[in-house]
Motif scaffolding. Structure first.
Motif, mmCIF file in Angstrom:
data_model
loop_
_atom_site.group_PDB
_atom_site.id
_atom_site.type_symbol
_atom_site.label_atom_id
_atom_site.label_comp_id
_atom_site.label_asym_id
_atom_site.label_seq_id
_atom_site.Cartn_x
_atom_site.Cartn_y
_atom_site.Cartn_z
ATOM 1 N N GLN A 1 -16.911 3.320 -1.591
ATOM 2 C CA GLN A 1 -16.236 2.566 -2.647
ATOM 3 C C GLN A 1 -15.016 3.326 -3.160
ATOM 4 N N LYS A 2 -15.159 4.632 -3.347
ATOM 5 C CA LYS A 2 -14.035 5.455 -3.826
ATOM 6 C C LYS A 2 -12.905 5.496 -2.799
ATOM 7 N N ILE A 3 -13.262 5.606 -1.513
ATOM 8 C CA ILE A 3 -12.241 5.610 -0.450
ATOM 9 C C ILE A 3 -11.451 4.304 -0.484
ATOM 10 N N ILE A 4 -12.153 3.204 -0.580
ATOM 11 C CA ILE A 4 -11.491 1.899 -0.610
ATOM 12 C C ILE A 4 -10.590 1.781 -1.837
ATOM 13 N N GLU A 5 -11.074 2.244 -2.987
ATOM 14 C CA GLU A 5 -10.251 2.217 -4.208
ATOM 15 C C GLU A 5 -8.980 3.045 -4.034
ATOM 16 N N ARG A 6 -9.115 4.232 -3.432
ATOM 17 C CA ARG A 6 -7.933 5.089 -3.226
ATOM 18 C C ARG A 6 -6.944 4.432 -2.262
ATOM 19 N N LEU A 7 -7.457 3.829 -1.195
ATOM 20 C CA LEU A 7 -6.581 3.148 -0.237
ATOM 21 C C LEU A 7 -5.851 1.978 -0.903
ATOM 22 N N ASP A 8 -6.580 1.234 -1.728
ATOM 23 C CA ASP A 8 -5.981 0.086 -2.414
ATOM 24 C C ASP A 8 -4.875 0.504 -3.385
ATOM 25 N N SER A 9 -4.914 1.748 -3.852
ATOM 26 C CA SER A 9 -3.921 2.214 -4.822
ATOM 27 C C SER A 9 -2.620 2.691 -4.165
ATOM 28 N N LEU A 10 -2.607 2.777 -2.829
ATOM 29 C CA LEU A 10 -1.433 3.288 -2.122
ATOM 30 C C LEU A 10 -0.450 2.170 -1.786
ATOM 31 N N ASP A 11 0.808 2.557 -1.591
ATOM 32 C CA ASP A 11 1.841 1.604 -1.171
ATOM 33 C C ASP A 11 1.665 1.265 0.307
ATOM 34 N N ASP A 12 2.116 0.085 0.673
ATOM 35 C CA ASP A 12 1.979 -0.381 2.055
ATOM 36 C C ASP A 12 2.743 0.469 3.063
ATOM 37 N N ASN A 13 3.786 1.169 2.619
ATOM 38 C CA ASN A 13 4.593 1.964 3.555
ATOM 39 C C ASN A 13 4.086 3.395 3.704
ATOM 40 N N GLU A 14 2.969 3.733 3.059
ATOM 41 C CA GLU A 14 2.434 5.098 3.151
ATOM 42 C C GLU A 14 1.499 5.237 4.355
ATOM 43 N N THR A 15 1.325 6.487 4.770
ATOM 44 C CA THR A 15 0.293 6.812 5.745
ATOM 45 C C THR A 15 -0.829 7.487 4.995
ATOM 46 N N ALA A 16 -2.038 6.994 5.222
ATOM 47 C CA ALA A 16 -3.215 7.570 4.577
ATOM 48 C C ALA A 16 -4.098 8.193 5.646
ATOM 49 N N VAL A 17 -4.734 9.301 5.274
ATOM 50 C CA VAL A 17 -5.688 9.969 6.151
ATOM 51 C C VAL A 17 -7.012 10.041 5.411
ATOM 52 N N VAL A 18 -8.051 9.474 6.012
ATOM 53 C CA VAL A 18 -9.395 9.585 5.468
ATOM 54 C C VAL A 18 -10.081 10.708 6.243
ATOM 55 N N ASP A 19 -10.310 11.818 5.559
ATOM 56 C CA ASP A 19 -10.915 13.018 6.146
ATOM 57 C C ASP A 19 -12.406 12.975 5.838
ATOM 58 N N ALA A 20 -13.231 12.731 6.859
ATOM 59 C CA ALA A 20 -14.669 12.569 6.639
ATOM 60 C C ALA A 20 -15.475 13.226 7.754
ATOM 61 N N PRO A 21 -16.406 14.109 7.394
ATOM 62 C CA PRO A 21 -17.226 14.746 8.426
ATOM 63 C C PRO A 21 -18.204 13.783 9.087
ATOM 64 N N ILE A 22 -18.643 12.765 8.322
ATOM 65 C CA ILE A 22 -19.567 11.782 8.874
ATOM 66 C C ILE A 22 -18.829 10.449 8.938
ATOM 67 N N PRO A 23 -18.588 9.940 10.142
ATOM 68 C CA PRO A 23 -17.828 8.688 10.278
ATOM 69 C C PRO A 23 -18.693 7.465 9.983
ATOM 70 N N ILE A 24 -18.955 7.240 8.684
ATOM 71 C CA ILE A 24 -19.794 6.122 8.279
ATOM 72 C C ILE A 24 -19.108 4.796 8.603
ATOM 73 N N LYS A 25 -19.923 3.763 8.787
ATOM 74 C CA LYS A 25 -19.371 2.455 9.158
ATOM 75 C C LYS A 25 -18.559 1.878 8.010
ATOM 76 N N HIS A 26 -19.164 1.806 6.813
ATOM 77 C CA HIS A 26 -18.481 1.217 5.664
ATOM 78 C C HIS A 26 -17.747 2.311 4.900
ATOM 79 N N GLY A 27 -16.448 2.145 4.775
ATOM 80 C CA GLY A 27 -15.650 3.137 4.058
ATOM 81 C C GLY A 27 -14.971 4.129 4.986
ATOM 82 N N PHE A 28 -15.200 4.003 6.274
ATOM 83 C CA PHE A 28 -14.483 4.830 7.246
ATOM 84 C C PHE A 28 -14.121 3.958 8.443
ATOM 85 N N LEU A 29 -15.085 3.689 9.303
ATOM 86 C CA LEU A 29 -14.787 2.948 10.529
ATOM 87 C C LEU A 29 -14.226 1.555 10.253
ATOM 88 N N ASP A 30 -14.628 0.943 9.139
ATOM 89 C CA ASP A 30 -14.145 -0.401 8.849
ATOM 90 C C ASP A 30 -12.810 -0.430 8.105
#
Length: 192
Positions: free
Chosen positions: A93-122
């Motif tokens: 949920q926090k990852i999605i909130e952070r992504l939603d707060s970014l501008d469309d022209n930005e590059t975002a990197v989600v750094d996660a040791p466990i590639p969970i389905k919801h909030g990472f792979l999706d």
């Protein structure tokens, strides 16, 4: 927006890859840092943990007592799974909130040791997996953490396999060399 998911096992160099990407201007969302934030006093995940495990997992100040909680969950796989579900859902949920707060022209990197389905792979557009030979990883972790060879090896063996990581990846970064060599690889993939 370009969203890159960076993942890999302990000692692979995942965090170093994220730091390099940050130096190129990417916005980093660190799942490990979020996992610590969500269990702070007053946060929803901490409330859920206390609701399930009881107030004995809190210290005198009302903060999560990680040692007590670890003692409970590592003896019982079902309880560990419940804890993981609570934390993963809240981190997602926090990852999605952070992504939603970014501008469309930005590059975002989600750094996660466990590639969970919801909030990472999706939510990511591409998955970069960072790998390194087992002995290289063990040496790195021993140097930074003070753990013994066997302790590091146990941690590596308890994590997802390199084969699994590679099966979900779009890009595999092999990090057995120097930081300069790693920088060149990351630069090549980033600016493709």
């Amino acid at each position: 927006m370009r969203i890159i998911g960076v993942t890999g096992g302990i000692g692979s160099g995942k965090s170093t890859v994220s730091k390099i990407l940050a130096s190129f201007g990417a916005h980093i969302i660190d799942a490990d840092r979020l996992a610590k934030e969500i269990v702070e006093k007053g946060q929803n995940a901490l409330n859920e943990i206390v609701d399930y495990f009881g107030p004995s997992v809190l210290n005198a100040e009302g903060n999560l007592d990680r040692k007590k909680l670890s003692h409970i969950v590592f003896k019982d796989k079902n309880k560990l799974e419940i804890l993981n579900n609570i934390t993963h859902n809240n981190v997602a949920q926090k990852i999605i909130e952070r992504l939603d707060s970014l501008d469309d022209n930005e590059t975002a990197v989600v750094d996660a040791p466990i590639p969970i389905k919801h909030g990472f792979l999706d939510v990511v557009h591409e998955v970069w997996v960072v790998t390194a030979d087992k002995e290289v990883r063990i040496k790195r972790v021993m140097e930074r953490s003070g753990l013994t060879y066997n302790e590091v090896e146990d941690r590596i063996n308890s994590q997802l396999s390199d084969d699994f990581y590679k099966s979900i990846s779009n890009t595999v970064i092999i990090n057995n060399g120097t930081v300069e060599e790693l920088l060149l690889q990351v630069k090549n993939y980033y600016y493709l």
